[in-house]
Design an enzyme around this catalytic site. Structure first.
Site: not given
Ligand code: TA6
Length: 339
Positions: A92, A110, A115, A193, A297
């Site tokens: 995160r 998602q 990642r 992101h 992003e």
């Protein structure tokens, strides 16, 4: 041990070792232009050190940048104090790579799976024209596993170069090649992101997205047009700005700092802050942390990118952090954007 960047990029250790096996004169031991160390939860990460104390870190897990520091060793990216450094959860914060999809649709998780995968160091990447002044960089690569091919039946090579420039600017260059042998094209959506560290979200404004059309994820992805002033933040925001300018400025008044984001190959820009309610609902995010972060992003969301077999796409993000006493008018972000 912080290794100052050599005068020219030293060959990756393997290549240097190979040279010694050919009874060539012993090459001068050269310090690598990056260090590979153990990070949180024993996950490997690469340390990039620039001149004057600039630095960056990227985990092999997710090829995720989790630190970018200026010459005062100030951390410029946000990583949650509750981030979970344990596969299959994405870390995160920092700069998660969203590929082969941004958001949730179809059978992929998602933001896709790039990642959540272990990348490897690419010792012999195809040449990438770069600024010769950049000495501290690392090349990473991801190819699909058999498991990945079951959920996304396309062969690809995803090469990522993370580089630290001589003035501390950070760049991420993605090259994605369709290596399908069955003649099939594939399409994907993508985002860097990026979580910026900010003093207080109520002290932040974003320049460069005024009057742009956007899809509002909080209103069923309905299309709207942004008002004519810089964006300020008083509540949750989750917007995909369409065909956004190549330069966006994120101004932190309290820190007197402007982040300048430059994007190539990525038409859109997502702006997200979860605010208090969503923050409380995220296990890997502190309840009050929304005050100290903002995601801007660079992305390709509205129009997926399609590659034929053999075709390669390049998408680049460059970040710099410049002092900005904006309130004194010394630095008008618009000048930065037009610079
Ligand atoms: O970029 C904005 C967004 O799509 C939000 O909708 C929110 O879901 C955020 O990404 C974080 O997603 P993640 O899967 O990392 O929790």
């Amino acid at each position: 041990m912080a290794a100052p960047p050599p005068s020219s990029p030293s060959p990756p250790p393997a290549a240097a070792a190979a040279a010694t096996q050919q009874t060539q004169p012993q090459p001068q031991p050269q310090t690598p232009f990056y260090e590979l160390v153990k990070g949180n939860s024993g996950l490997e990460k690469v340390l990039l050190r620039g001149t004057r104390g600039f630095s960056a870190e990227v985990y092999l897990y997710g090829a995720q940048v989790t630190s970018w520091k200026n010459d005062h060793a100030e951390e410029l990216l946000f990583v949650s104090s509750k981030a979970i450094f344990k596969p299959p959860k994405a870390i995160r914060g920092g700069i998660p790579i969203c590929f082969p999809q941004f958001g949730t649709h179809g059978n992929l998780e998602q933001h896709g799976f790039a990642r959540n995968r272990l990348w490897t160091i690419d010792d012999n990447p195809p040449p990438l024209p770069v600024n010769p002044a950049i000495k501290s960089f690392v090349d990473l690569i991801l190819r699909p596993s058999d498991e990945d091919l079951k959920i996304w039946p396309h062969s690809f090579e995803f090469r990522l170069r993370v580089a630290l420039g001589p003035n501390g600017d950070l760049s991420l260059t993605s090259r994605i090649r369709n290596t399908n042998t069955d003649g099939r094209s594939f399409s994907y959506t993508f985002a860097y992101h990026t979580y910026f560290s900010v003093s207080d979200i109520s002290e932040v404004r974003v320049e460069g997205l005024e009057t742009m059309d956007y899809l509002d994820n909080l209103k069923g992805k309905e299309r709207f047009t942004e008002q004519g002033d810089a964006i300020v933040f008083e509540s949750e925001i989750d917007k995909v700005y369409l065909a956004a300018p190549s330069k966006i400025a994120i101004i932190d008044h309290e820190k007197k700092r402007t982040f300048v984001l430059t994007k190539e190959g990525l038409p859109d820009a997502v702006v997200w802050n979860p605010w208090d309610k969503k923050a409380k609902a995220m296990q890997d995010f502190g309840d009050g942390e929304y005050k100290h972060m903002l995601c801007v992003e660079p992305a390709a969301v509205e129009k997926p990118i399609t590659l034929k077999p053999g075709e390669e796409w390049k998408g680049r993000l460059a970040l710099s952090a410049v002092p900005s006493s904006y309130c004194s008018g010394q630095l008008d972000p618009l000048k930065v954007l037009q610079g």
